[in-house]
Enzyme design. Structure first.
Site, PDB file in Angstrom:
ATOM      1  N   GLY A 209       0.756  -1.783   0.351  1.00 36.87           N
ATOM      2  CA  GLY A 209      -0.208  -0.268  -0.207  1.00 36.87           C
ATOM      3  C   GLY A 209       0.714   1.607   0.366  1.00 36.87           C
ATOM      4  O   GLY A 209       2.024   1.046  -0.371  1.00 36.87           O
ATOM      5  N   GLY A 211       2.403   4.980   1.688  1.00 35.96           N
ATOM      6  CA  GLY A 211       2.706   5.544   3.096  1.00 35.96           C
ATOM      7  C   GLY A 211       4.225   5.162   3.530  1.00 35.96           C
ATOM      8  O   GLY A 211       4.386   4.033   3.243  1.00 35.96           O
ATOM      9  N   GLU A 232      -1.652  -2.789  -6.693  1.00 35.09           N
ATOM     10  CA  GLU A 232      -2.199  -2.148  -7.607  1.00 35.09           C
ATOM     11  C   GLU A 232      -1.526  -0.825  -8.829  1.00 35.09           C
ATOM     12  O   GLU A 232      -1.523   0.013  -9.089  1.00 35.09           O
ATOM     13  CB  GLU A 232      -3.392  -1.365  -6.803  1.00 35.09           C
ATOM     14  CG  GLU A 232      -3.514  -0.855  -5.728  1.00 35.09           C
ATOM     15  CD  GLU A 232      -4.581  -0.565  -4.486  1.00 35.09           C
ATOM     16  OE1 GLU A 232      -5.800  -1.213  -5.766  1.00 35.09           O
ATOM     17  OE2 GLU A 232      -4.860  -0.787  -3.421  1.00 35.09           O
ATOM     18  N   GLY A 330      -7.851  -1.089  -2.088  1.00 39.75           N
ATOM     19  CA  GLY A 330      -7.667  -2.204  -2.957  1.00 39.75           C
ATOM     20  C   GLY A 330      -7.342  -3.199  -1.492  1.00 39.75           C
ATOM     21  O   GLY A 330      -6.882  -4.132  -1.806  1.00 39.75           O
TER      22      GLY A 330
END
Length: 618
Positions: A209, A211, A232, A330
């Site tokens: 993800g 961050g 993604e 996602g």
């Protein structure tokens, strides 16, 4: 016929009340939107559908509320977040994999899609570049496609192209792609990254993800081999792993040899890297985020973050109480896909506290207004700076104990008391310190014994059932040698007492065989402080299969080392006289025999610290 113009007549292209889609992430057509704002005239009440945009999102500002109202399918940027909080914008929660069908099925019909593309090639195809994601579906579903042609847009491969005949109007404007600045890591996020990296095996395929938490994970994957990417999003840190040869995609079982993504965000160097790169495949969200496709990658590891996690394993990711902060995105797609994958691991990583350490992010119950994004059944691991909580196959009580163990120490007793108000946790389950800092920064050690891999770590409260299984695996002979008797029962209460050791005083270590969430105890070594507080008594027991393989020797080395570091003066042991193998382990470590009262038992003692540190070799 396609209108190829630089000056758009928006009154011909749009009408008041239309719904438009705006391109995503770094591919937001800012110059095109600026032109719309400057020439809107009598247009008003246009609904803007979008996910995260790296642009300034000024269309969500209050000054444009008569012209636009934003419907965010993922909240990103302070302007959009503020507009949602103030009621000037809407938030529609949805899975990223589901958004394309919202467009195509007419649930969120689009009058126009405002997108950014590269100049057309000789065949008339423009590339969607750095954001294929839901832009591809929006362009197919919208009645009109209005494209900003930007020479700075990279050309990407995969399913990243749109033909000029599909575009209703053009606006030519060059603009640099918005860059995402590198994040600064702190000690907490680095520790979390280190723990997560230990869950990623060589040859795994990863999704990360956004961050600093995820950047920290990628930093600690630098020594891995043959990783693959099905994610993604692609970031600079992923690019670095590809350039270093850590990511080869050779072991992928779906799109082997290729990095698969739907968009990328980062630096200009990243945008240059993906430009015309045949090893990168950019595909639509309905393809990349499909749990079924994700699961086609063996050993799929999804790594995402959260705002809070309750003690049953529910994950809150899109809201802080009643305040909507981001979106589902996602996370569920990849958590579900990884859980379906052969050898897959869905992981949630987060700091144990918020607001400068004043609030625990591991909570007994979710904050009022907070919504569950990822369910109890989706996540296998929750990681904080205090370790890894394994949830798969655990009961509610076991989950609570696992999660309390990785909560910040100052909140653990409070969490235990709170969980007792709602779920059954026995009265004899006490909070005790479980960390053994002498084992190193990650709190355990990896061992290779007889060609097999094991972990040496402290026993902890959630090992209660594992210790029961370990006890009942012993033969009568092993029980006789360990306990000088043949006990017939290891009750839950007794097991709980044995794993609930205050590791800052006494010590209980184990060697475990772990494969994913399956853990089996193979050996246990412990010492108890003697009444004078200056010495300790040590004992071991090993599963029959591994007796004689050196596990007791390895545990004894660790116990001696820790006892010395804690300033103890001696270590004693009582061993059955017929237990020749265990006597040999102690004597090789430097223990000497002392006279005893019972001829059937040998009394051994080791002065500390040891002169010459004998017996330390593995």
């Amino acid at each position: 016929m396609t209108k190829q113009i630089d000056k758009l007549n928006w009154q011909q292209l749009l009408k008041s009340g239309d719904r438009i889609f705006i391109g995503s992430h770094a591919a937001t057509p800012t110059a095109l939107i600026d032109n719309l704002i400057s020439n809107a005239r009598q247009l008003h009440d246009i609904e803007v559908v979008q996910v995260y945009s790296l642009a300034d999102n000024k269309w969500a500002d209050a000054e444009y509320q008569q012209l636009f109202k934003v419907n965010a399918l993922f909240i990103g940027g302070d302007q959009v977040r503020r507009a949602v909080a103030e009621g000037r914008a809407d938030y529609t929660p949805c899975f990223m994999s589901d958004i394309p069908s919202l467009f195509s099925d007419g649930i969120i019909p689009l009058d126009a899609a405002l997108i950014m593309v590269s100049p057309a090639d000789e065949h008339g195809y423009h590339s969607l570049g750095v954001s294929v994601d839901i832009v591809s579906a929006a362009a197919r579903a919208a009645k009109k496609v209005i494209a900003q042609v930007n020479p700075s847009m990279p050309i990407t491969y995969g399913q990243a192209f749109i033909h000029r005949d599909q575009i209703s109007a053009y606006y030519y404007a060059e603009q640099p792609l918005v860059q995402m600045p590198p994040v600064k890591l702190d000690a907490v996020t680095e520790r979390i990254g280190q723990y997560v990296s230990l869950l990623v095996e060589d040859g795994a395929t990863i999704q990360i993800g956004v961050g600093k938490m995820c950047d920290a994970v990628l930093r600690y994957l630098g020594n891995h081999k043959d990783l693959g990417i099905h994610s993604e999003m692609i970031t600079d840190s992923m690019m670095d792993l590809i350039k270093k040869g850590v990511v080869t995609n050779r072991k992928k079982t779906f799109h082997p040899g290729k990095t698969v993504a739907s968009f990328c965000v980062g630096s200009k160097a990243l945008y240059d890297f993906v430009h015309c790169n045949p090893h990168m495949g950019f595909y639509p969200s309905e393809y990349v985020n499909s749990p079924a496709n994700i699961a086609r990658n063996d050993n799929m590891v999804s790594i995402n973050s959260a705002i809070e996690v309750d003690l049953t394993g529910q994950i809150v990711s899109d809201s802080i109480g009643h305040l909507f902060y981001s979106g589902i995105g996602g996370q569920v797609d990849f958590s579900r896909g990884a859980s379906m994958s052969n050898g897959g691991k869905p992981i949630i990583a987060l700091p144990s506290t918020a607001k400068n350490g004043t609030v625990s992010r591991i909570v007994a119950h979710l904050s009022e207004g907070a919504g569950v994004v990822t369910s109890r059944g989706h996540v296998h691991y929750v990681v904080t700076e205090f370790g890894v909580a394994s949830l798969r196959g655990k009961s509610i009580r076991e989950r609570a104990l696992e999660l309390i163990r990785v909560a910040h120490p100052k909140f653990r007793q409070q969490l235990l008391e709170q969980i007792r108000q709602h779920f059954w946790v026995p009265h004899y389950q006490l909070h005790t310190p479980t960390e053994v800092p002498e084992l190193g920064s990650v709190g355990f050690k990896e061992l290779s014994i007889d060609g097999e891999e094991f972990d040496l770590r402290p026993l902890n409260p959630s090992d209660e059932r594992r210790l029961q299984e370990f006890f009942y695996s012993h033969t009568k002979e092993t029980l006789q040698l360990r306990y000088s008797a043949v006990p017939t029962q290891m009750s839950r209460e007794k097991s709980c007492t044995l794993v609930g050791v205050d590791q800052s005083r006494d010590l209980a270590l184990c060697i475990v065989k772990q494969k994913g969430s399956a853990v089996q105890i193979q050996a246990v070594g412990r010492y108890y402080l003697l009444p004078d507080g200056a010495g300790c008594e040590v004992a071991f027991v090993t599963r029959e299969k591994y007796q004689g393989k050196g596990m007791a020797k390895r545990l004894l080395q660790e116990l001696i080392m820790i006892a010395e570091q804690r300033g103890l003066q001696s270590m004693v042991a009582f061993v059955r006289a017929e237990n020749k193998a265990m006597l040999a382990v102690f004597q090789k470590a430097g223990f000497g025999r002392l006279p005893g009262d019972d001829p059937s038992e040998v009394y051994l003692q080791l002065p500390l610290p040891r002169a010459g540190k004998s017996g330390e070799s593995s």
